[in-house]
Design a protein around this motif. Sequence first.
Motif, PDB file in Angstrom:
ATOM      1  N   ALA A  61       0.824  -1.201   0.000  1.00 30.47           N
ATOM      2  CA  ALA A  61       0.000   0.000   0.000  1.00 30.47           C
ATOM      3  C   ALA A  61       0.862   1.256   0.000  1.00 30.47           C
ATOM      4  CB  ALA A  61      -0.935  -0.020   1.205  1.00 30.47           C
ATOM      5  N   ALA A  97       0.724   4.414  -2.744  1.00 34.19           N
ATOM      6  CA  ALA A  97       0.516   5.788  -2.306  1.00 34.19           C
ATOM      7  C   ALA A  97       1.670   6.655  -2.779  1.00 34.19           C
ATOM      8  CB  ALA A  97       0.390   5.823  -0.785  1.00 34.19           C
ATOM      9  N   LEU A 152       8.187   7.999   5.027  1.00 38.22           N
ATOM     10  CA  LEU A 152       7.164   8.865   5.622  1.00 38.22           C
ATOM     11  C   LEU A 152       5.774   8.248   5.429  1.00 38.22           C
ATOM     12  CD1 LEU A 152       6.299  11.566   6.881  1.00 38.22           C
ATOM     13  CD2 LEU A 152       6.216  12.525   4.579  1.00 38.22           C
ATOM     14  N   ILE A 153       5.517   7.802   4.211  1.00 38.99           N
ATOM     15  CA  ILE A 153       4.207   7.208   3.920  1.00 38.99           C
ATOM     16  C   ILE A 153       4.010   5.937   4.738  1.00 38.99           C
ATOM     17  CG2 ILE A 153       2.871   6.045   2.127  1.00 38.99           C
ATOM     18  CD1 ILE A 153       4.299   8.024   0.162  1.00 38.99           C
ATOM     19  N   VAL A 183       3.030   6.842   8.091  1.00 37.60           N
ATOM     20  CA  VAL A 183       1.672   7.390   8.108  1.00 37.60           C
ATOM     21  C   VAL A 183       0.641   6.275   7.965  1.00 37.60           C
ATOM     22  CG1 VAL A 183       0.079   8.662   6.631  1.00 37.60           C
ATOM     23  CG2 VAL A 183       2.210   9.739   7.391  1.00 37.60           C
ATOM     24  N   LEU A 184       0.985   5.264   7.164  1.00 37.96           N
ATOM     25  CA  LEU A 184       0.039   4.176   6.891  1.00 37.96           C
ATOM     26  C   LEU A 184       0.027   3.121   7.978  1.00 37.96           C
ATOM     27  CD1 LEU A 184       0.502   3.457   3.097  1.00 37.96           C
ATOM     28  CD2 LEU A 184      -1.597   4.208   4.216  1.00 37.96           C
ATOM     29  N   TYR A 226      -2.812   0.986   9.403  1.00 33.79           N
ATOM     30  CA  TYR A 226      -3.508   0.040   8.519  1.00 33.79           C
ATOM     31  C   TYR A 226      -2.926  -1.364   8.605  1.00 33.79           C
ATOM     32  CZ  TYR A 226      -5.744   3.997   6.120  1.00 33.79           C
ATOM     33  OH  TYR A 226      -6.473   5.091   5.810  1.00 33.79           O
ATOM     34  N   VAL A 279      -2.559  -5.073   4.728  1.00 35.90           N
ATOM     35  CA  VAL A 279      -3.206  -4.450   3.571  1.00 35.90           C
ATOM     36  C   VAL A 279      -2.435  -4.746   2.296  1.00 35.90           C
ATOM     37  CG1 VAL A 279      -3.870  -2.262   2.517  1.00 35.90           C
ATOM     38  CG2 VAL A 279      -4.138  -2.595   4.976  1.00 35.90           C
ATOM     39  N   MET A 305      -9.939   2.522   4.986  1.00 37.11           N
ATOM     40  CA  MET A 305      -9.469   1.166   5.252  1.00 37.11           C
ATOM     41  C   MET A 305     -10.055   0.618   6.563  1.00 37.11           C
ATOM     42  SD  MET A 305      -7.553  -0.938   3.562  1.00 37.11           S
ATOM     43  CE  MET A 305      -7.775  -2.664   4.060  1.00 37.11           C
ATOM     44  N   LEU A 359      -7.391   5.192  -1.281  1.00 35.44           N
ATOM     45  CA  LEU A 359      -6.232   4.985  -0.431  1.00 35.44           C
ATOM     46  C   LEU A 359      -5.186   6.063  -0.710  1.00 35.44           C
ATOM     47  CD1 LEU A 359      -4.831   3.038   1.637  1.00 35.44           C
ATOM     48  CD2 LEU A 359      -3.546   2.250  -0.348  1.00 35.44           C
ATOM     49  N   ALA A 360      -4.934   6.319  -1.986  1.00 35.29           N
ATOM     50  CA  ALA A 360      -3.933   7.313  -2.362  1.00 35.29           C
ATOM     51  C   ALA A 360      -4.352   8.681  -1.821  1.00 35.29           C
ATOM     52  CB  ALA A 360      -3.783   7.346  -3.871  1.00 35.29           C
ATOM     53  N   THR A 393      -3.907   8.951   1.895  1.00 33.96           N
ATOM     54  CA  THR A 393      -2.496   9.007   2.244  1.00 33.96           C
ATOM     55  C   THR A 393      -1.928  10.390   1.946  1.00 33.96           C
ATOM     56  OG1 THR A 393      -2.467   6.761   1.460  1.00 33.96           O
ATOM     57  CG2 THR A 393      -0.366   7.714   2.052  1.00 33.96           C
ATOM     58  N   LEU A 415      -2.693  12.700   4.644  1.00 33.26           N
ATOM     59  CA  LEU A 415      -1.873  12.464   5.828  1.00 33.26           C
ATOM     60  C   LEU A 415      -0.446  12.970   5.618  1.00 33.26           C
ATOM     61  CD1 LEU A 415      -3.080   8.812   6.574  1.00 33.26           C
ATOM     62  CD2 LEU A 415      -3.570  10.823   7.982  1.00 33.26           C
ATOM     63  N   VAL A 416       0.078  12.739   4.409  1.00 32.02           N
ATOM     64  CA  VAL A 416       1.445  13.148   4.122  1.00 32.02           C
ATOM     65  C   VAL A 416       1.535  14.675   4.096  1.00 32.02           C
ATOM     66  CG1 VAL A 416       3.261  13.156   2.378  1.00 32.02           C
ATOM     67  CG2 VAL A 416       2.044  11.040   2.923  1.00 32.02           C
ATOM     68  N   VAL A 461      -7.712  -2.677  -3.083  1.00 28.43           N
ATOM     69  CA  VAL A 461      -6.942  -2.667  -1.853  1.00 28.43           C
ATOM     70  C   VAL A 461      -7.757  -3.435  -0.828  1.00 28.43           C
ATOM     71  CG1 VAL A 461      -5.853  -1.234  -0.104  1.00 28.43           C
ATOM     72  CG2 VAL A 461      -6.065  -0.391  -2.445  1.00 28.43           C
ATOM     73  N   THR A 462      -7.187  -4.469  -0.270  1.00 30.10           N
ATOM     74  CA  THR A 462      -7.940  -5.266   0.698  1.00 30.10           C
ATOM     75  C   THR A 462      -6.963  -5.863   1.704  1.00 30.10           C
ATOM     76  OG1 THR A 462      -9.646  -6.926   0.956  1.00 30.10           O
ATOM     77  CG2 THR A 462      -7.964  -7.385  -0.705  1.00 30.10           C
ATOM     78  N   THR A 463      -7.433  -6.832   2.472  1.00 34.80           N
ATOM     79  CA  THR A 463      -6.531  -7.449   3.436  1.00 34.80           C
ATOM     80  C   THR A 463      -6.206  -8.863   2.977  1.00 34.80           C
ATOM     81  OG1 THR A 463      -8.373  -8.242   4.753  1.00 34.80           O
ATOM     82  CG2 THR A 463      -7.443  -6.119   5.364  1.00 34.80           C
ATOM     83  N   LYS A 464      -5.065  -9.352   3.449  1.00 38.65           N
ATOM     84  CA  LYS A 464      -4.564 -10.657   3.029  1.00 38.65           C
ATOM     85  C   LYS A 464      -5.518 -11.795   3.373  1.00 38.65           C
ATOM     86  CE  LYS A 464       0.260 -11.560   2.710  1.00 38.65           C
ATOM     87  NZ  LYS A 464       1.392 -12.199   3.397  1.00 38.65           N
TER      88      LYS A 464
END
Lengths: 324, 324, 324, 324
Positions: free
Chosen positions: A232, A236, A272-273, A276-277, A280, A284, D185, D235-236, D239, D242-243, D286-289
């Motif tokens: 992820a 990003a 940095l990302i 920040v992530l 999650y 993910v 997420m 997601l992007a 992020t 946040l960045v 984008v999901t979880t494993k």
Amino acid sequence: MFQIRSDLALEIRELYKENTQQEIPGVEVEQKKQEFATITHVKVLNQEGSKIMGKPEGSYITIESPSLKKADADVKDALSQLLAKELVNLIPNKSNFKTLIVGLGNWDITPDALGPQVVSKVFVTRHFFEMYKKTDDPTMRPVSAISPGVMGTTGIETVEIIRGIVEKTKPDLVVAIDALASRRMQRVHTTIQISTTGINPGSGIGNKRKELSQHTLGVPVIAIGVPTVVDAATLANDTIKLVVDALSDQASKESEFYKLLRGMSDEDKYSLIKEVLDPYGANVIVTTKDIDVIITNISQVIANALNIALHPGIDLKDVNRYLQ
Amino acid sequence: MFQIRSDLALEIRELYKENTQQEIPGVEVEQKKQEFATITHVKVLNQEGSKIMGKPEGSYITIESPSLKKADADVKDALSQLLAKELVNLIPNKSNFKTLIVGLGNWDITPDALGPQVVSKVFVTRHFFEMYKKTDDPTMRPVSAISPGVMGTTGIETVEIIRGIVEKTKPDLVVAIDALASRRMQRVHTTIQISTTGINPGSGIGNKRKELSQHTLGVPVIAIGVPTVVDAATLANDTIKLVVDALSDQASKESEFYKLLRGMSDEDKYSLIKEVLDPYGANVIVTTKDIDVIITNISQVIANALNIALHPGIDLKDVNRYLQ
Amino acid sequence: MFQIRSDLALEIRELYKENTQQEIPGVEVEQKKQEFATITHVKVLNQEGSKIMGKPEGSYITIESPSLKKADADVKDALSQLLAKELVNLIPNKSNFKTLIVGLGNWDITPDALGPQVVSKVFVTRHFFEMYKKTDDPTMRPVSAISPGVMGTTGIETVEIIRGIVEKTKPDLVVAIDALASRRMQRVHTTIQISTTGINPGSGIGNKRKELSQHTLGVPVIAIGVPTVVDAATLANDTIKLVVDALSDQASKESEFYKLLRGMSDEDKYSLIKEVLDPYGANVIVTTKDIDVIITNISQVIANALNIALHPGIDLKDVNRYLQ
Amino acid sequence: MFQIRSDLALEIRELYKENTQQEIPGVEVEQKKQEFATITHVKVLNQEGSKIMGKPEGSYITIESPSLKKADADVKDALSQLLAKELVNLIPNKSNFKTLIVGLGNWDITPDALGPQVVSKVFVTRHFFEMYKKTDDPTMRPVSAISPGVMGTTGIETVEIIRGIVEKTKPDLVVAIDALASRRMQRVHTTIQISTTGINPGSGIGNKRKELSQHTLGVPVIAIGVPTVVDAATLANDTIKLVVDALSDQASKESEFYKLLRGMSDEDKYSLIKEVLDPYGANVIVTTKDIDVIITNISQVIANALNIALHPGIDLKDVNRYLQ
């Protein structure tokens, strides 16, 4: 000196070049184009190259083909043939040469199941040699295969399991298949990397004892990997770069903030990302919707290639006959 | 002396009794009825019993419950509890007691996938002990688990793989889970057998080196098995018996042919049928349509029971929290 | 007059011939051998034939090939081509000819999942025609596809669901794919039957309203079926016959009991066995261990054949490109 | 006026509030906290609210519980109960009230398979009512269920298929289950949304004819949705925000570029990113494993809730008995 982390040697070299406008010292790169694929040989020749790459000295061969994810039987056959040729160059042509194929990853988690799916499809023969006390056969060589699972489901380091099996069965070579993560969405499901240096799970410092390599197993280890996800943070990161580029046209290039963003190295931005992530979680993944079908197709390409490369009596014409 | 072959000790004893109208000498049988299940303890006490049973001396505990194949959560919990209790009696109550759970069978073939499915569901903890250099914990004990695959897909005898892992990880106990074949359709998906003598694949003569047992692994082996198929010869045999019985009323019991059929021992008839069915191959199985769902349910019952029996901090109330 | 029940017209004719040493009146049979397959055309010409066969008047084409269950890509392609040729003969060569493919069966139960798996693999195009308001295309024709599930999971007769969809989408033809039961283990996974008369689930009396046919849907229905299981009674029946034959050499052929057994018609024996087996329930199936893989292979053969037969622009060379 | 697009009414309201620091006019919000979950009722009361929300007037109930993705049986039961209670409030308490459950999505693609998996697990009864010509039963009401597939595999608009089935089977209510995409997420696998307004695939302008609603089907439609993925653009976007926030501390807030970025509305940024990401295709998720396991768990929660809510004779104690 900065450090780019990626499972793919090709990507590290690419990102290094983008950042520094020069080739990595101590690394040799050769590329040839074929009908369905581009094949790149990256050779890490010395310690300097190894340090920058974050990968051991050795050969990293990448077959790139956007067609890899297609179901087209002809293209799959062509790619199996290409992969088989590269493997044949790396495997001694000796009768009775014993290979153990290791399918890494968790078979219950689709993007991680590539290794186990290859193992279900390769033609194993070691037990015939054992049963009939053969030491030699004109058409086949002794091949065994195992999918040990992952530490989260076994409670055991994979290298411990494989070391136990290697000691009991004494193969001359281990071929390990693994699903990788790429830094670029375009590489997902389109790239096969072969390396002569084995596999470094996590590949961070202090993980030496976890690697699958000649060092830990006592026999050469060829690794075959295919990126099936992007992490992820990478996605990003890539996107931010694209967005900043797009916005730049509207903003004065002299602005402080723009300079700040542009001035950061890719690795700094990535870190940095990543930070920040963090909430999650590493759980993910970014992948494609049709991953179930694609993993099946790619595992067939790799299993066919291994069957051709390992058994003298199998060529492309009859290879599908030996698919399990 | 004749020899009845079955994976289930209970069945051998049953068929022996049907044929001879007496108990097997050297074998002790005890039965208790519970709300959801009948539990039978068959103890093979000496060599005579062992010879007739075709099974090593030791304990064979069978939990029979027609509800095992149901999805009813309450009954599943009750059966996990019953199974856990029987296991607790067989496992030393020592902290830091190390168990390796082995899921036998091929995960790609549904009726064979019970062992691997249990392994995907048990709570493994060995790596926590290793990582934090723990030797002791009030709530858990070190458990590892592996599904090695079958010789047809690995090329390696399962016992060789497990021996390698046992040497590397030094467990105090191996628990092996396997799908069995029953002689009777009614037992399929309704019976769990625990035995203290390990597993004898094929269990014929000359297969000694293939067994998973204290003899081959150097540590005690508890086997847990559930019949998921009937073999075709068995079904045919059972049916012929029923048909002959049905026809007998119409035929003179003095007839030569009738006497011939009735006079044959079950084992002779079984062998004859086996021979006659040979062209169909060992690949033919008799099972139920809903086997996918049932294997999932039963593997949950067994995984829960193992979690309760192996970890002092887990009881039924929270067991589902530890299901992987 | 007796009645043999089987999903396969070929088998009914075969069993009739075995029992009566003559061809069924009103039924025409033609057979041709090909490299990988034997193709048999059974035509039920009139009411007499229809009554004996227990099947409506029409064409029943059977492609028999022991290679069908193999993963060999070349043979799969050859069989797709053969099947496509037979289908082309049955489908009007009109542009804009609309076909609805119906995958019958339960996708959660492997031996029943053939129809749904074919539906997941065929190339559907109807929505392109709708979106772009096309009425004509040189390379493709409008194809739609659905897997409605089974009454046990939907609560609705399949014919009701399909009738609703036919009324809304007005196809010119329905092609229904279904998993069948064979009377003989050797036919399982080796036989494809095409029929022009649709599908009669249960096909007993009083089930008229349940059939998928021109009668119930208002458009022609071509059925494609592959036996994936043998029912338990059949297997028992076949075995008894073989065992009785084997025993006969030892018994006097004059014995009463032998005569009784030999004297019974196959159908009487089958009914007796069916009755005897009843407690086991209809849920019991006889199949092969590797059914998961085989269903995948066969569904690919059928999906490819449908893609070739339905779209003028697709031929074998590129057919895998259109596999979903 | 800007427009936030999300499958979840809760998210739209949340993002609106973040952007405007006020509640959406014409929208009523009520929240209650329970042991395992927070339940939020969002009522869109009039056209103004509907316009801003981009959703029809009606009730949107959201059950949020981080425990939803856990395998814990007790929590699953508690959540089924909560969901059942909310459903009971929306469903008329009439005997012989007929419900059709529709599982939207593609069962071959894990994150899309929620609807089909619920359909495989609900207790269907309509065929019993039909068979025995019942009009009334003290313990159950007539329920049918179908998973029609998606347009990419059927070639037919889903609403056309369902309309056909509704006309043939005349239910009083349709309940449609679907996998959703979230903007955050944290909501993935933790949120269930019930809405009384049906389902609007794409929900853009001009898609009116594609919606599953009282308008298109002629009977009320309750939709149950669970976010199983985040789309890559979201997601992007998150992020980047946040960045930018993280970077702001280092950059002068007066800088032009910073102002440009901050000044863009979330929707503008989202659109820009969407455009930039376009080459990756809508296929990226984008999901979880662990999504395979999670979808199984959540579909069980929903199936149980439907069984409790639709059948007067089923309560939580025995609900697992009716799981298919």
